[in-house]
Design an enzyme around this catalytic site. Structure first.
Site, PDB file in Angstrom:
ATOM      1  N   HIS A  57       0.783  -1.037   0.064  1.00  0.00           N
ATOM      2  CA  HIS A  57      -0.006   0.058  -0.050  1.00  0.00           C
ATOM      3  C   HIS A  57       0.865   1.222   0.184  1.00  0.00           C
ATOM      4  CE1 HIS A  57      -3.619   2.517   1.336  1.00  0.00           C
ATOM      5  NE2 HIS A  57      -2.679   3.004   2.053  1.00  0.00           N
ATOM      6  N   GLU A  58       1.905   1.239   0.884  1.00  0.00           N
ATOM      7  CA  GLU A  58       2.481   2.441   0.979  1.00  0.00           C
ATOM      8  C   GLU A  58       3.574   2.526  -0.132  1.00  0.00           C
ATOM      9  OE1 GLU A  58       1.664   4.504   2.954  1.00  0.00           O
ATOM     10  OE2 GLU A  58       0.662   3.305   4.375  1.00  0.00           O
ATOM     11  N   HIS A  61       1.982   4.345  -2.892  1.00  0.00           N
ATOM     12  CA  HIS A  61       2.084   5.786  -2.907  1.00  0.00           C
ATOM     13  C   HIS A  61       3.084   6.322  -3.355  1.00  0.00           C
ATOM     14  CE1 HIS A  61      -1.772   6.422  -0.771  1.00  0.00           C
ATOM     15  NE2 HIS A  61      -1.474   5.766   0.191  1.00  0.00           N
TER      16      HIS A  61
END
Length: 268
Positions: A57-58, A61
């Site tokens: 997820h990170e 980003h």
């Protein structure tokens, strides 16, 4: 031409590989039922796999920010998938894991620091914020693939339960994190399109958004509506409510799984 330092900034971290290995071994233990306590094996498998999804997820980003113009994410180690490189360990790993253990739902916290001033264009800012939740959507599709592809023949019932609960975590993470609440990615998607005055007024509340959502989910009526929607989406992907709830019960094994959910011991 990339330098050795550039390559090291993007090399997959041994920490991440170790967590992924733990998830694989625990998943194998659930699949084969090797005598390892079932509930504990599910707990380790789902928790480790959940941390893997947090890292992805990170990473999404950071990778999107890199292509948007923020080259600082590489030097910060965000492209190595190492959770120890995140800005806030509490928000990045501890709180999301606590939400799963206590509440039985997934909600990623804020972790990577993006230098927004390096990124030009509102669409790029929105894409940076949307990349994380979209990763959870992709992870959910992978977890539910055996269900909607009708490829469950030979898959042990216990592993199906664990996979169903892991899919539930990904769906809850995607939905919750896309809410337009300050501090969550959903607000980050719309923030570039808001006026400067509105953004200034909302900014002080960003640090409380995550906890506010967590608190609301403890209200029975809100919880019921939310999980009703989650199970509706899961059923559309072939995951029945009983399987997901049996997976949750096995994960929270300390609550006497067989006593609280006796139907799980005989469910197909």
């Amino acid at each position: 031409m990339s330098t050795a330092a550039d390559r090291s900034d993007r090399r997959i971290s041994p920490v991440f590989l170790g967590i992924a290995a733990v998830a694989a071994v625990a998943g194998w233990a659930v699949w084969t039922d090797t005598g390892y306590p079932y509930g504990l094996a599910v707990f380790v498998f789902v928790t480790a796999a959940w941390v893997v999804s947090l890292c992805l997820h990170e990473y999404a980003h950071a990778r999107t920010a890199l292509h948007g113009g923020d080259t600082s994410v590489a030097a910060k180690g965000y492209l190595t998938l190492d959770p120890l490189r995140y800005t806030h360990a509490l928000l990045s790993i501890v709180l999301p894991v606590l939400f799963v253990i206590v509440g039985g739902f997934g909600l990623p916290g804020g972790a990577v620091f993006i230098e927004r001033g390096r990124i030009r264009g509102r669409w790029r800012h929105s894409l940076v914020s949307a990349a994380g939740p979209l990763t959870n959507v992709l992870f959910a599709l992978v977890c539910t693939a055996p269900f909607w592809l009708h490829a469950l023949d030979g898959v042990p019932r216990e592993f199906r339960y664990a996979l169903a609960f892991l899919a539930l975590l990904q769906v809850t993470a995607a939905i919750l994190n896309l809410l337009p609440v300050p501090g969550l990615d959903g607000y980050g998607v719309i923030e570039p399109w808001l006026s400067y005055r509105i953004r200034r007024r909302v900014e002080p509340f960003a640090q409380f958004g995550l906890l506010a959502v967590f608190g609301l989910l403890w209200i029975p009526e809100v919880n019921g509506v939310f999980f009703g929607a989650v199970h509706g989406l899961l059923e559309a992907l072939g995951v029945d409510r009983l399987g997901a709830e049996c997976g949750r019960a096995a994960y929270q094994f300390w609550e006497n799984w067989n006593e609280e959910y006796p139907v799980c011991a005989t469910a197909p």
